[in-house]
Design a protein around this motif. Structure first.
Motif, PDB file in Angstrom:
ATOM      1  N   ASP A   1      -4.881  21.969 -21.419  1.00  0.00           N
ATOM      2  CA  ASP A   1      -5.062  22.464 -20.052  1.00  0.00           C
ATOM      3  C   ASP A   1      -4.226  23.734 -19.919  1.00  0.00           C
ATOM      4  OD1 ASP A   1      -5.270  22.866 -17.317  1.00  0.00           O
ATOM      5  OD2 ASP A   1      -5.142  20.732 -16.839  1.00  0.00           O
TER       6      ASP A   1
ATOM      7  N   GLY B   1       5.368  21.859 -18.303  1.00  0.00           N
ATOM      8  CA  GLY B   1       4.741  23.176 -18.265  1.00  0.00           C
ATOM      9  C   GLY B   1       5.194  24.168 -19.323  1.00  0.00           C
TER      10      GLY B   1
ATOM     11  N   ASN C   1       1.151  29.497 -18.950  1.00  0.00           N
ATOM     12  CA  ASN C   1       0.164  28.997 -17.983  1.00  0.00           C
ATOM     13  C   ASN C   1       0.597  29.174 -16.535  1.00  0.00           C
ATOM     14  OD1 ASN C   1      -1.377  28.003 -20.142  1.00  0.00           O
ATOM     15  ND2 ASN C   1      -0.044  26.218 -20.266  1.00  0.00           N
TER      16      ASN C   1
ATOM     17  N   GLN D   1      11.478  19.585 -15.171  1.00  0.00           N
ATOM     18  CA  GLN D   1      11.376  18.128 -15.431  1.00  0.00           C
ATOM     19  C   GLN D   1      11.537  17.350 -14.123  1.00  0.00           C
ATOM     20  OE1 GLN D   1      14.429  17.794 -18.454  1.00  0.00           O
ATOM     21  NE2 GLN D   1      12.919  17.699 -20.100  1.00  0.00           N
TER      22      GLN D   1
ATOM     23  N   SER E   1       4.583  13.645 -21.036  1.00  0.00           N
ATOM     24  CA  SER E   1       5.024  14.395 -22.219  1.00  0.00           C
ATOM     25  C   SER E   1       6.532  14.476 -22.315  1.00  0.00           C
ATOM     26  CB  SER E   1       4.454  15.815 -22.186  1.00  0.00           C
ATOM     27  OG  SER E   1       5.139  16.592 -23.145  1.00  0.00           O
TER      28      SER E   1
ATOM     29  N   LEU F   1       9.252  16.143 -25.251  1.00  0.00           N
ATOM     30  CA  LEU F   1       9.512  16.765 -26.564  1.00  0.00           C
ATOM     31  C   LEU F   1      10.992  16.622 -26.895  1.00  0.00           C
ATOM     32  CD1 LEU F   1       7.496  20.113 -26.157  1.00  0.00           C
ATOM     33  CD2 LEU F   1       6.657  17.851 -26.728  1.00  0.00           C
ATOM     34  N   GLY F   2      11.863  16.970 -25.957  1.00  0.00           N
ATOM     35  CA  GLY F   2      13.309  16.850 -26.154  1.00  0.00           C
ATOM     36  C   GLY F   2      13.766  15.450 -25.769  1.00  0.00           C
TER      37      GLY F   2
ATOM     38  N   ARG G   1      15.753  14.346 -23.334  1.00  0.00           N
ATOM     39  CA  ARG G   1      15.629  13.984 -21.912  1.00  0.00           C
ATOM     40  C   ARG G   1      14.158  13.781 -21.544  1.00  0.00           C
ATOM     41  NH1 ARG G   1      15.845  16.811 -16.317  1.00  0.00           N
ATOM     42  NH2 ARG G   1      16.353  15.015 -14.996  1.00  0.00           N
ATOM     43  N   GLY G   2      13.309  14.684 -22.018  1.00  0.00           N
ATOM     44  CA  GLY G   2      11.881  14.569 -21.714  1.00  0.00           C
ATOM     45  C   GLY G   2      11.315  13.248 -22.226  1.00  0.00           C
TER      46      GLY G   2
HETATM   47  C1  LIG Z   1      11.195  21.933 -23.496  1.00  0.00           C
HETATM   48  C2  LIG Z   1      11.394  20.445 -23.708  1.00  0.00           C
HETATM   49  O1  LIG Z   1      11.148  19.806 -22.486  1.00  0.00           O
HETATM   50  P1  LIG Z   1      10.293  18.440 -22.407  1.00  0.00           P
HETATM   51  O2  LIG Z   1      10.251  18.042 -20.967  1.00  0.00           O
HETATM   52  O3  LIG Z   1      10.806  17.437 -23.353  1.00  0.00           O
HETATM   53  O4  LIG Z   1       8.852  18.865 -22.867  1.00  0.00           O
HETATM   54  C3  LIG Z   1       8.176  19.900 -22.194  1.00  0.00           C
HETATM   55  C4  LIG Z   1       6.697  19.767 -22.414  1.00  0.00           C
HETATM   56  O5  LIG Z   1       6.297  18.490 -21.987  1.00  0.00           O
HETATM   57  C5  LIG Z   1       5.937  20.800 -21.625  1.00  0.00           C
HETATM   58  O6  LIG Z   1       6.287  22.069 -22.032  1.00  0.00           O
HETATM   59  C6  LIG Z   1       4.418  20.585 -21.721  1.00  0.00           C
HETATM   60  O7  LIG Z   1       3.865  21.186 -20.594  1.00  0.00           O
HETATM   61  C7  LIG Z   1       3.834  21.167 -23.030  1.00  0.00           C
HETATM   62  N1  LIG Z   1       2.436  20.837 -23.299  1.00  0.00           N
HETATM   63  C8  LIG Z   1       2.101  19.751 -24.141  1.00  0.00           C
HETATM   64  C9  LIG Z   1       3.007  18.722 -24.395  1.00  0.00           C
HETATM   65  C10 LIG Z   1       2.597  17.608 -25.134  1.00  0.00           C
HETATM   66  O8  LIG Z   1       3.479  16.614 -25.362  1.00  0.00           O
HETATM   67  C11 LIG Z   1       1.315  17.526 -25.671  1.00  0.00           C
HETATM   68  C12 LIG Z   1       0.403  18.545 -25.431  1.00  0.00           C
HETATM   69  C13 LIG Z   1       0.785  19.647 -24.672  1.00  0.00           C
HETATM   70  C14 LIG Z   1      -0.174  20.732 -24.429  1.00  0.00           C
HETATM   71  C15 LIG Z   1       0.062  21.408 -23.137  1.00  0.00           C
HETATM   72  C16 LIG Z   1       1.388  21.511 -22.644  1.00  0.00           C
HETATM   73  N2  LIG Z   1       1.639  22.197 -21.495  1.00  0.00           N
HETATM   74  C17 LIG Z   1       0.616  22.744 -20.772  1.00  0.00           C
HETATM   75  O9  LIG Z   1       0.867  23.366 -19.710  1.00  0.00           O
HETATM   76  N3  LIG Z   1      -0.675  22.625 -21.216  1.00  0.00           N
HETATM   77  C18 LIG Z   1      -0.996  21.962 -22.364  1.00  0.00           C
HETATM   78  O10 LIG Z   1      -2.185  21.873 -22.721  1.00  0.00           O
HETATM   79  C19 LIG Z   1      12.806  20.204 -24.195  1.00  0.00           C
HETATM   80  O11 LIG Z   1      13.158  20.645 -25.263  1.00  0.00           O
HETATM   81  N4  LIG Z   1      13.607  19.543 -23.394  1.00  0.00           N
HETATM   82  C20 LIG Z   1      14.966  19.172 -23.716  1.00  0.00           C
HETATM   83  C21 LIG Z   1      15.920  20.048 -22.919  1.00  0.00           C
HETATM   84  C22 LIG Z   1      15.914  21.423 -23.515  1.00  0.00           C
HETATM   85  C23 LIG Z   1      16.628  22.471 -22.671  1.00  0.00           C
HETATM   86  O12 LIG Z   1      16.074  23.392 -22.246  1.00  0.00           O
HETATM   87  N5  LIG Z   1      17.855  22.374 -22.408  1.00  0.00           N
HETATM   88  C24 LIG Z   1      18.555  23.342 -21.640  1.00  0.00           C
HETATM   89  C25 LIG Z   1      19.868  22.801 -21.249  1.00  0.00           C
HETATM   90  C26 LIG Z   1      19.725  21.557 -20.453  1.00  0.00           C
HETATM   91  C27 LIG Z   1      21.051  21.078 -19.983  1.00  0.00           C
HETATM   92  O13 LIG Z   1      22.083  21.452 -20.537  1.00  0.00           O
HETATM   93  O14 LIG Z   1      21.043  20.310 -19.038  1.00  0.00           O
HETATM   94  C28 LIG Z   1      18.806  24.612 -22.375  1.00  0.00           C
HETATM   95  O15 LIG Z   1      18.667  24.635 -23.611  1.00  0.00           O
HETATM   96  O16 LIG Z   1      19.142  25.590 -21.703  1.00  0.00           O
HETATM   97  C29 LIG Z   1      15.158  17.727 -23.331  1.00  0.00           C
HETATM   98  O17 LIG Z   1      16.149  17.120 -23.791  1.00  0.00           O
HETATM   99  O18 LIG Z   1      14.309  17.204 -22.589  1.00  0.00           O
END
Ligand SMILES: C[C@H](OP(=O)(O)OC[C@@H](O)[C@@H](O)[C@@H](O)CN1c2cc(O)ccc2Cc2c1[nH]c(=O)[nH]c2=O)C(=O)N[C@@H](CCC(=O)N[C@@H](CCC(=O)O)C(=O)O)C(=O)O
Ligand SMILES: CCCCCC(=O)CC
Length: 330
Positions: A38, A107, A111, A126, A173, A175-176, A178-179
């Motif tokens: 999407d 997201g 997109n 999140q 979804s 990936l990390g 917390r997610g």
């Molecule tokens: C970036 C990570 O975040 P997370 O919430 O785990 O995952 C994000 C994804 O779910 C989205 O980006 C998703 O939209 C992507 N996606 C997709 C995902 C999937 O599983 C299957 C298919 C698709 C296809 C698709 C997607 N999106 C769309 O719009 N359309 C699609 O078709 C992550 O790494 N999270 C980490 C935290 C990382 C972080 O940023 N940390 C911060 C510091 C945080 C703090 O200190 O508090 C930093 O580094 O600055 C986590 O642990 O969750």
């Protein structure tokens, strides 16, 4: 839980009508599910597409007989309002009972930024996703109009008139770490993306299970789904390069920073080393090689595969599953 093998019909890589033909072919070969990205902008620029997923899903459901179809994934927090996401998937599920799911996540800049100009931090997106899921579930489940004032979204006597008789299964979804935990807490199932098997086994899945248990759910009854690309070709190097279209997804900064120009994403994708593609995606010369690749991720704990076909000969990449499916289902 039985292993399911799904087909990811990419609307970024293929023209929508071609993705539809692949879907019908994949159902006939015996795939368990169909998934569509999407997106507004795609993950590559050259020869890319980016059709609207919900419009395509209606056509795909009508063109197939019984296969389950879901987005993979929809971001319900910025360019889409979560109430409209809830309405869309409730409508589809009422029309095609038992066959429709939705997957949600926090997201991607490509997109959301081009059409909103906004790009909040990962933790904030999140938190927005958690609230969006609450809004969606309230609308799906309530027999009365809903009034809700959250931090990000508002409902004012909102009532969903067209609902399915059964609920809409919601993949979340992560990936990390917390997610992944949030997926266990707020989702019906996990949806993740190809990563090194050790990361899936040691981080993603344990965090998902922790979130589910803390929310009082049995993680053994929840799917651990994963989107992963595969390319199969008698020439191994050609198979590896077939997956190049998706190499940008292997660059972590794509998720954190405001990169939304597909030409810039493509520059990063073209710098990814072929060994990284081999480790994280599936590359094979024949059915036996593909079976080994699937087993590699089954051992890591994945039980629902959303397989994105990046094979140089797309139909060969579908038909070869007549041989693969009986061997990988338990
Ligand atoms: C970036 C990570 O975040 P997370 O919430 O785990 O995952 C994000 C994804 O779910 C989205 O980006 C998703 O939209 C992507 N996606 C997709 C995902 C999937 O599983 C299957 C298919 C698709 C296809 C698709 C997607 N999106 C769309 O719009 N359309 C699609 O078709 C992550 O790494 N999270 C980490 C935290 C990382 C972080 O940023 N940390 C911060 C510091 C945080 C703090 O200190 O508090 C930093 O580094 O600055 C986590 O642990 O969750
Ligand atoms: C780590 C890759 C996330 C999924 C990217 C995507 O949007 C594929 C359709």
């Amino acid at each position: 839980m039985k292993t399911q093998i799904g087909y990811f019909a990419s609307l970024e890589q293929y023209r929508p009508m071609d993705a539809l033909e692949q879907t019908v072919r994949a159902e006939n070969v015996g795939f368990d599910s169909i998934w569509a990205d999407d997106h507004f902008h795609p993950w590559y620029h050259d020869n890319a597409q980016s059709a609207q997923a919900w419009a395509w899903m209606g056509a795909a459901l009508q063109a197939t007989k019984k296969v389950f179809i879901s987005t993979c994934i929809t971001c319900p927090i910025m360019r889409y309002n979560p109430a409209i996401v809830a309405q869309t998937f409730a409508t589809l599920r009422q029309m095609y009972p038992g066959r429709v799911g939705v997957a949600v996540g926090a997201g991607e800049a490509m997109n959301e930024v081009p059409v909103t100009g906004e790009w909040p931090s990962v933790p904030e997106r999140q938190n927005m996703t958690i609230e969006a899921v609450k809004v969606m579930r309230k609308l799906w489940e309530s027999d009365e109009p809903v009034t809700f004032k959250g931090e990000y979204f508002t409902l004012d006597k909102a009532f969903m008139y067209t609902k399915p008789d059964d609920g809409v299964p919601l993949y979340f979804s992560g990936l990390g770490p917390r997610g992944a935990k949030l997926a266990g807490t707020y989702g019906d199932h996990l949806m993740t993306v190809a990563a090194a098997p050790s990361t899936l086994k040691d981080v993603t899945i344990p965090k998902f299970e922790e979130g589910a248990r803390e929310a009082g759910k049995d993680p053994g009854k929840m799917e651990r789904a994963m989107l992963i690309w595969y390319s199969v070709d008698p020439d191994y190097d050609k198979a590896v390069e077939g997956n190049r279209f998706w190499a940008g997804c292997l660059v972590p900064s794509m998720f954190k920073y405001k990169v939304y120009d597909p030409k810039e994403v493509q520059l990063h994708a073209n710098l990814v080393h072929c060994d990284t593609i081999k480790e994280n995606y599936m590359c094979a010369t024949d059915a036996e090689g593909m079976i080994k690749e699937i087993e590699r991720f089954k051992e890591a704990g994945i039980n629902h595969f959303c397989l994105g076909n990046s094979s140089p000969d797309v139909n060969f990449g579908i038909d070869i599953f007549k041989e693969i499916l009986p061997a990988v289902r338990d």
